[in-house]
Scaffold this motif. Structure first.
Motif, short mmCIF file in Angstrom:
data_model
loop_
_atom_site.label_atom_id
_atom_site.label_comp_id
_atom_site.label_asym_id
_atom_site.label_seq_id
_atom_site.Cartn_x
_atom_site.Cartn_y
_atom_site.Cartn_z
N ILE A 1 44.38 36.28 43.37
CA ILE A 1 43.28 37.24 43.47
C ILE A 1 43.46 38.06 44.74
CG2 ILE A 1 40.77 37.49 43.56
CD1 ILE A 1 40.58 34.69 42.37
N ARG A 2 43.24 39.36 44.63
CA ARG A 2 43.39 40.23 45.79
C ARG A 2 42.30 41.29 45.81
NH1 ARG A 2 48.56 39.38 48.07
NH2 ARG A 2 49.63 37.82 46.81
N ALA A 3 41.88 41.68 47.01
CA ALA A 3 40.86 42.70 47.16
C ALA A 3 41.06 43.43 48.48
CB ALA A 3 39.46 42.09 47.11
N GLN A 4 40.78 44.72 48.46
CA GLN A 4 41.01 45.54 49.65
C GLN A 4 40.10 45.15 50.80
OE1 GLN A 4 41.00 49.70 48.73
NE2 GLN A 4 41.23 50.36 50.86
N TYR A 5 38.87 44.73 50.47
CA TYR A 5 37.90 44.40 51.51
C TYR A 5 37.38 42.98 51.34
CZ TYR A 5 37.90 49.50 51.84
OH TYR A 5 38.28 50.82 51.95
N ASN A 6 36.92 42.41 52.44
CA ASN A 6 36.45 41.02 52.41
C ASN A 6 35.20 40.85 51.55
OD1 ASN A 6 38.44 39.82 54.10
ND2 ASN A 6 37.47 40.75 55.88
N ASP A 7 34.27 41.82 51.57
CA ASP A 7 33.07 41.67 50.75
C ASP A 7 33.40 41.77 49.26
OD1 ASP A 7 33.68 44.35 50.91
OD2 ASP A 7 31.64 45.03 51.23
N THR A 8 34.40 42.60 48.94
CA THR A 8 34.85 42.69 47.54
C THR A 8 35.47 41.37 47.10
OG1 THR A 8 35.30 45.05 47.86
CG2 THR A 8 36.26 44.00 45.91
N MET A 9 36.24 40.76 47.97
CA MET A 9 36.85 39.48 47.65
C MET A 9 35.78 38.42 47.40
SD MET A 9 39.16 37.26 47.09
CE MET A 9 40.74 38.02 47.44
N LYS A 10 34.74 38.40 48.21
CA LYS A 10 33.67 37.42 48.01
C LYS A 10 33.06 37.55 46.62
CE LYS A 10 29.37 35.78 50.20
NZ LYS A 10 28.49 35.88 49.02
N GLU A 11 32.78 38.77 46.20
CA GLU A 11 32.20 38.99 44.88
C GLU A 11 33.19 38.63 43.78
OE1 GLU A 11 30.44 42.66 42.12
OE2 GLU A 11 31.04 43.03 44.21
N LEU A 12 34.43 39.06 43.93
CA LEU A 12 35.44 38.80 42.89
C LEU A 12 35.71 37.31 42.74
CD1 LEU A 12 37.54 39.80 40.87
CD2 LEU A 12 39.13 40.13 42.78
N LYS A 13 35.80 36.60 43.86
CA LYS A 13 36.06 35.16 43.81
C LYS A 13 34.94 34.43 43.07
CE LYS A 13 35.84 33.00 47.70
NZ LYS A 13 36.16 32.51 49.07
N GLU A 14 33.70 34.80 43.36
CA GLU A 14 32.57 34.18 42.66
C GLU A 14 32.63 34.44 41.16
OE1 GLU A 14 29.27 35.87 44.70
OE2 GLU A 14 29.40 34.51 46.43
N LYS A 15 32.99 35.65 40.77
CA LYS A 15 33.07 36.00 39.36
C LYS A 15 34.21 35.25 38.66
CE LYS A 15 30.90 40.56 39.29
NZ LYS A 15 31.04 41.98 38.91
N VAL A 16 35.34 35.11 39.35
CA VAL A 16 36.47 34.40 38.76
C VAL A 16 36.12 32.93 38.52
CG1 VAL A 16 38.81 33.54 39.22
CG2 VAL A 16 38.26 35.94 39.62
N ILE A 17 35.48 32.30 39.48
CA ILE A 17 35.10 30.90 39.33
C ILE A 17 34.13 30.72 38.17
CG2 ILE A 17 33.89 28.97 40.44
CD1 ILE A 17 35.09 29.97 43.11
N ARG A 18 33.16 31.61 38.07
CA ARG A 18 32.22 31.53 36.95
C ARG A 18 32.93 31.75 35.62
NH1 ARG A 18 28.66 34.68 40.22
NH2 ARG A 18 29.09 36.52 38.95
N ALA A 19 33.87 32.69 35.60
CA ALA A 19 34.59 33.01 34.36
C ALA A 19 35.45 31.84 33.90
CB ALA A 19 35.45 34.25 34.56
N ILE A 20 36.07 31.13 34.82
CA ILE A 20 36.90 29.97 34.46
C ILE A 20 36.03 28.91 33.78
CG2 ILE A 20 38.28 28.07 35.37
CD1 ILE A 20 39.22 30.02 37.59
N HIS A 21 34.90 28.61 34.39
CA HIS A 21 34.00 27.61 33.80
C HIS A 21 33.46 28.07 32.45
CE1 HIS A 21 33.53 24.55 36.99
NE2 HIS A 21 33.78 25.55 37.83
N ALA A 22 32.98 29.31 32.40
CA ALA A 22 32.37 29.81 31.17
C ALA A 22 33.39 29.95 30.05
CB ALA A 22 31.69 31.15 31.44
N GLY A 23 34.59 30.44 30.40
CA GLY A 23 35.61 30.61 29.38
C GLY A 23 36.03 29.29 28.76
N ALA A 24 36.26 28.30 29.60
CA ALA A 24 36.65 26.98 29.08
C ALA A 24 35.56 26.40 28.19
CB ALA A 24 36.96 26.04 30.24
N ALA A 25 34.31 26.63 28.57
CA ALA A 25 33.18 26.06 27.82
C ALA A 25 33.06 26.64 26.42
CB ALA A 25 31.89 26.29 28.60
N THR A 26 33.58 27.84 26.19
CA THR A 26 33.44 28.46 24.87
C THR A 26 34.15 27.68 23.78
OG1 THR A 26 35.36 29.91 25.20
CG2 THR A 26 33.19 30.77 25.86
N VAL A 27 35.14 26.86 24.14
CA VAL A 27 35.85 26.06 23.14
C VAL A 27 35.56 24.57 23.31
CG1 VAL A 27 37.68 27.78 22.86
CG2 VAL A 27 37.96 25.94 24.53
#
Length: 373
Positions: free
Chosen positions: A238-264
């Protein structure tokens, strides 16, 4: 000619991975001590080196940092170390400048700290140096990195390198094992991992700000071909130009991993972040001074404007943890190709003299002349 190629050739021939830079550190420490520096070794119980020269007169504390570690590659089935990111060049340039600046008696005030840092590639080295306290008294901290040919050419120097924040996320996706003939009795970990990857790929961020999240490793093997696997390991870069963008992106990625796995019907058994690097924070005044030094040394045609890269650099843990630091970070054009981290990376060795000059003139500027015009 300076000793830069002599130092480079020796260091290039002894590539060592992070926290195992024993020969590298011994060589650098011995040369610093011979030049007249007070040398501290084994910083933080590791391989870090700091050489200090104190003028005994009031003035700023200037630190210049170079990284020491090589990269590990698998080539023709063999695991080997190679200097494919230029850290040998960084050490050679800084060591040469450190030797010459003392021989020329150019330090008239303040204190100079020459910092050889281990384990940049793993993201652990800067934290080790910070925890040991060797940066605490520094007012101005400078860094330099050689650049690929696509960014600037040999003979040119980028006055400010704006590295991006980067992060590695590793997750173990857990399903339910079953016989391949009866898949309805199990949950395929591969399906869970794929669903997690798809969910991450569906993340949308502000397109004005550069960022990315992608799966870079997928490992799954039940040991046989007729069974539903129970676990799959996936890794995201994961990469982001700014630190605040990274904070938001990291949170979304973690949620997506959990939610995606749960769909099956799969779950996330474990999730870890083994490496994380903050985005660059550079001081405008220091950047201007470095730009002036480049122009004074090589002419206006050699000066390249600030450059933003999606690459990460653990140098910026220093500014993240110590906000009082005035930091500058230049990019040295050396025509590196095919690219950094490529197993066959090579570059114009004659350009290393330019790096020595920038280091020396920076030291003179801050520890001899006034810090501002």
């Amino acid at each position: 000619m300076s000793n830069v190629l002599t130092h480079y050739n020796y260091l290039h021939a002894i590539p060592e991975p992070g926290l195992q830079e024993f020969k590298t550190a011994a060589y650098l420490a011995a040369k610093l001590e011979a030049a007249g520096y007070a040398v501290t070794c084994h910083i933080g119980g590791a391989t870090g080196i700091v050489g200090t020269y104190d003028s005994g007169l009031p003035g700023p504390v200037l630190g210049i940092r170079a990284d020491m570690d090589a990269l590990t590659h698998i080539i023709d089935g063999k695991t080997i170390q190679r200097h494919t990111c230029g850290h040998d060049a960084h050490c050679a340039m800084l060591l040469t400048a450190a030797e010459e600046i003392i021989a020329e008696n150019s330090i008239k005030k303040g204190k100079l700290k020459i910092i050889f840092q281990p384990a940049e590639e793993t993201g652990a080295g800067a934290k080790i140096m910070l925890e040991a306290g060797v940066i605490d008294d520094i007012d101005i901290l400078l860094g330099m990195h050689i650049r690929p040919i696509q960014e600037c050419r040999s003979g040119q120097i980028i006055e400010a390198m704006y590295y991006s924040s980067s992060c590695t996320i590793k997750a173990i996706i857990k399903g339910i094992p079953a016989h391949g003939a009866r898949p309805h009795l199990g949950v395929n970990a591969i399906d869970g991992a794929i669903a997690a990857i798809t969910a991450v790929n569906a993340i949308h961020m502000n397109p004005v700000v550069a960022c990315s999240a992608k799966c870079t490793r997928f490992l799954c093997d039940s040991g046989v071909t007729n069974a539903i696997p129970e676990r799959a390991a996936i890794t995201f870069d994961i990469r982001a130009q700014y630190n605040d963008t990274m904070k938001e992106l990291k949170e979304k990625v973690i949620r997506a991993i959990h939610a995606g796995a749960a769909t099956v019907g799969a779950t996330v058994e474990s999730l870890e972040i083994p490496t994380e690097l903050p985005a660059a924070e550079l001081d405008p005044e220091i950047t201007k001074i470095l730009g002036d030094i480049i122009v004074e040394s090589f002419g206006k045609e050699a000066l390249c404007p600030p450059f933003t890269t999606p690459g990460g650099e653990d140098f910026f843990w220093y500014t993240s943890k110590l906000p009082h630091l005035k930091a500058g970070f230049t990019g040295l054009g050396v025509d590196a190709e095919p690219g950094l981290h490529h197993p066959d990376m090579h570059f114009d060795l004659s350009a290393l003299e330019n790096g020595v000059i920038i280091h020396k003139k920076s030291i003179t500027k801050f520890l001899n002349e006034p810090c501002t015009d």
